[in-house]
Scaffold this motif. Structure first.
Motif, PDB file in Angstrom:
ATOM      1  N   GLN A   1       0.828  -1.211   0.000  1.00  0.00           N
ATOM      2  CA  GLN A   1       0.000   0.000   0.000  1.00  0.00           C
ATOM      3  C   GLN A   1       0.861   1.259   0.000  1.00  0.00           C
ATOM      4  O   GLN A   1       0.513   2.266  -0.627  1.00  0.00           O
ATOM      5  CB  GLN A   1      -0.929  -0.027   1.213  1.00  0.00           C
ATOM      6  N   LEU A   2       2.002   1.207   0.710  1.00  0.00           N
ATOM      7  CA  LEU A   2       2.899   2.364   0.720  1.00  0.00           C
ATOM      8  C   LEU A   2       3.428   2.654  -0.678  1.00  0.00           C
ATOM      9  O   LEU A   2       3.572   3.820  -1.068  1.00  0.00           O
ATOM     10  CB  LEU A   2       4.071   2.102   1.675  1.00  0.00           C
ATOM     11  N   GLU A   3       3.721   1.618  -1.439  1.00  0.00           N
ATOM     12  CA  GLU A   3       4.199   1.827  -2.806  1.00  0.00           C
ATOM     13  C   GLU A   3       3.130   2.500  -3.666  1.00  0.00           C
ATOM     14  O   GLU A   3       3.450   3.249  -4.589  1.00  0.00           O
ATOM     15  CB  GLU A   3       4.623   0.494  -3.419  1.00  0.00           C
ATOM     16  N   THR A   4       1.869   2.260  -3.347  1.00  0.00           N
ATOM     17  CA  THR A   4       0.769   2.869  -4.098  1.00  0.00           C
ATOM     18  C   THR A   4       0.523   4.310  -3.670  1.00  0.00           C
ATOM     19  O   THR A   4       0.231   5.183  -4.499  1.00  0.00           O
ATOM     20  CB  THR A   4      -0.516   2.044  -3.900  1.00  0.00           C
ATOM     21  N   ASP A   5       0.664   4.569  -2.371  1.00  0.00           N
ATOM     22  CA  ASP A   5       0.408   5.913  -1.839  1.00  0.00           C
ATOM     23  C   ASP A   5       1.529   6.298  -0.884  1.00  0.00           C
ATOM     24  O   ASP A   5       1.416   6.166   0.326  1.00  0.00           O
ATOM     25  CB  ASP A   5      -0.944   5.945  -1.122  1.00  0.00           C
ATOM     26  N   ASN A   6       2.633   6.768  -1.455  1.00  0.00           N
ATOM     27  CA  ASN A   6       3.788   7.150  -0.647  1.00  0.00           C
ATOM     28  C   ASN A   6       3.639   8.625  -0.272  1.00  0.00           C
ATOM     29  O   ASN A   6       4.269   9.512  -0.848  1.00  0.00           O
ATOM     30  CB  ASN A   6       5.086   6.913  -1.431  1.00  0.00           C
ATOM     31  N   SER A   7       2.788   8.858   0.719  1.00  0.00           N
ATOM     32  CA  SER A   7       2.507  10.222   1.156  1.00  0.00           C
ATOM     33  C   SER A   7       2.542  10.288   2.678  1.00  0.00           C
ATOM     34  O   SER A   7       2.344   9.282   3.366  1.00  0.00           O
ATOM     35  CB  SER A   7       1.129  10.684   0.664  1.00  0.00           C
ATOM     36  N   ARG A   8       2.778  11.464   3.201  1.00  0.00           N
ATOM     37  CA  ARG A   8       2.787  11.641   4.652  1.00  0.00           C
ATOM     38  C   ARG A   8       1.413  11.372   5.246  1.00  0.00           C
ATOM     39  O   ARG A   8       1.303  10.831   6.356  1.00  0.00           O
ATOM     40  CB  ARG A   8       3.268  13.055   5.003  1.00  0.00           C
ATOM     41  N   ALA A   9       0.371  11.731   4.529  1.00  0.00           N
ATOM     42  CA  ALA A   9      -0.984  11.513   5.037  1.00  0.00           C
ATOM     43  C   ALA A   9      -1.248  10.021   5.196  1.00  0.00           C
ATOM     44  O   ALA A   9      -1.794   9.583   6.226  1.00  0.00           O
ATOM     45  CB  ALA A   9      -2.009  12.150   4.098  1.00  0.00           C
ATOM     46  N   TRP A  10      -0.880   9.229   4.177  1.00  0.00           N
ATOM     47  CA  TRP A  10      -1.109   7.785   4.275  1.00  0.00           C
ATOM     48  C   TRP A  10      -0.256   7.178   5.386  1.00  0.00           C
ATOM     49  O   TRP A  10      -0.742   6.379   6.186  1.00  0.00           O
ATOM     50  CB  TRP A  10      -0.790   7.091   2.947  1.00  0.00           C
ATOM     51  N   PHE A  11       1.002   7.560   5.448  1.00  0.00           N
ATOM     52  CA  PHE A  11       1.893   6.984   6.457  1.00  0.00           C
ATOM     53  C   PHE A  11       1.384   7.301   7.861  1.00  0.00           C
ATOM     54  O   PHE A  11       1.352   6.427   8.738  1.00  0.00           O
ATOM     55  CB  PHE A  11       3.308   7.521   6.270  1.00  0.00           C
ATOM     56  N   THR A  12       0.978   8.535   8.080  1.00  0.00           N
ATOM     57  CA  THR A  12       0.475   8.925   9.397  1.00  0.00           C
ATOM     58  C   THR A  12      -0.772   8.118   9.763  1.00  0.00           C
ATOM     59  O   THR A  12      -0.912   7.669  10.904  1.00  0.00           O
ATOM     60  CB  THR A  12       0.166  10.429   9.418  1.00  0.00           C
ATOM     61  N   ALA A  13      -1.647   7.905   8.797  1.00  0.00           N
ATOM     62  CA  ALA A  13      -2.880   7.152   9.061  1.00  0.00           C
ATOM     63  C   ALA A  13      -2.611   5.685   9.354  1.00  0.00           C
ATOM     64  O   ALA A  13      -3.423   5.023  10.004  1.00  0.00           O
ATOM     65  CB  ALA A  13      -3.830   7.288   7.871  1.00  0.00           C
ATOM     66  N   HIS A  14      -1.478   5.170   8.877  1.00  0.00           N
ATOM     67  CA  HIS A  14      -1.151   3.748   9.048  1.00  0.00           C
ATOM     68  C   HIS A  14       0.104   3.544   9.878  1.00  0.00           C
ATOM     69  O   HIS A  14       0.738   2.488   9.807  1.00  0.00           O
ATOM     70  CB  HIS A  14      -0.998   3.084   7.678  1.00  0.00           C
ATOM     71  N   ARG A  15       0.436   4.536  10.694  1.00  0.00           N
ATOM     72  CA  ARG A  15       1.643   4.464  11.513  1.00  0.00           C
ATOM     73  C   ARG A  15       1.567   3.328  12.537  1.00  0.00           C
ATOM     74  O   ARG A  15       2.580   2.678  12.836  1.00  0.00           O
ATOM     75  CB  ARG A  15       1.857   5.801  12.227  1.00  0.00           C
TER      76      ARG A  15
END
Length: 218
Positions: free
Chosen positions: A16-30
Motif C-alpha cells: 500500500q505504501l508503494e501505491t500511496d507514498n505520502s505523509r498523510a497515508w503513512f500517518t494514518a497507518h503508523r
C-alpha cells in the motif's frame, strides 16, 4: 518482546505504501508500521544480537530527498543491522519489503584503503583463490553475491585476469530473500532458519574479508 514472526499485515503495508507514498497515508497507518513492520524487525535483530554480539541499529523510514529528483518521503523497505560485532567488522543485515525478508552480510562501500587491499588480495595467487572458493560456497547454498560495479578489471590489472570478475567489485555483499506465503506472513521458525542459513553460508566470505580487507578508516 520476543520475536514472534512477521505478520501478513507487514507485507500488505509495504504494498500500500508503494501505491500511496505520502505523509498523510503513512500517518494514518503508523500503528501498523510500528506493530507489524518496525517492531518485529527490531525484535528479530535484538534476539539475534544476543547470539552474535554487537549493537542493533534500525534505519529511518524517511528518505533524504534533498538531492533527489524523487521527492517521495518514505523508503519502501525497512532495514537494520547488527553492527560493531566483536568477531567481525561485517554487519549482519535484515530488510523487510513487500517481497519478504532479505538477510545479508559482507563489506559495503569500501573506502579507498579497503578497496586497494581488496584488489591486492584478489590479485595475489596466494590469497585470491580462497575468495573464489568462499564465493562458490556462498552460491552453492543458494545465496547471491553483489557488488560488481566496473565493466572490466580496474586500471592496472589485465582484462583477462583469472579473477577479473572479483576485481570488478567495489563492494562485496551476499544475501538471499525469503518470500512470504500469501496471507500468512513469515513464521518465527521460517525467519530464524532463513537468517541462520544465509549468515552461516556467508561466514567464510566474511572471514576472508576480515583477514585481507579489514575495517575502513572510519
Amino acid at each position: 518482546m520476543p520475536f514472534a514472526g512477521i505478520p501478513s499485515e507487514a507485507f500488505a503495508w509495504f504494498a500500500q505504501l508503494e501505491t500511496d507514498n505520502s505523509r498523510a497515508w503513512f500517518t494514518a497507518h503508523r500503528d501498523t508500521y510500528d506493530a507489524a513492520v518496525r517492531g518485529p524487525l527490531e525484535e528479530l535483530l535484538e534476539e539475534l544480537a544476543d547470539d552474535h554480539g554487537g549493537r542493533v541499529k534500525l534505519f529511518r523510514q524517511h528518505r533524504d530527498t534533498r538531492f533527489s529528483a524523487d521527492k517521495s518521503p518514505y523508503k519502501t523497505t525497512t532495514y537494520g543491522v547488527i553492527a560493531d560485532r566483536p568477531s567481525s567488522p561485517a554487519p549482519l543485515y535484515a530488510q523487510l519489503s513487500r517481497h519478504g525478508l532479505f538477510a545479508g552480510t559482507g563489506y559495503y562501500r569500501l573506502d579507498a584503503g579497503q578497496l586497494a587491499r581488496f584488489r591486492e588480495a584478489v590479485d595475489d595467487d596466494a590469497t585470491g583463490p580462497a575468495l573464489e572458493r568462499a564465493v562458490a560456497g556462498v552460491h552453492g547454498e543458494g545465496v547471491q553475491t553483489f557488488g560488481e560495479a566496473l565493466k572490466t578489471a580496474p586500471r592496472g590489472y589485465p582484462r583477462d585476469h583469472p579473477r577479473a570478475a572479483l576485481l570488478r567489485h567495489k563492494m562485496l555483499i551476499a544475501g538471499d530473500r525469503l518470500a512470504p506465503r500469501p496471507d500468512r506472513g513469515l513464521s518465527r521458525a521460517a525467519v530464524l532458519s532463513h537468517v541462520h542459513r544465509v549468515w552461516t553460508a556467508c561466514a567464510p566470505l566474511n572471514a576472508w574479508l576480515d583477514a585481507h580487507v579489514g575495517e575502513g578508516a572510519g
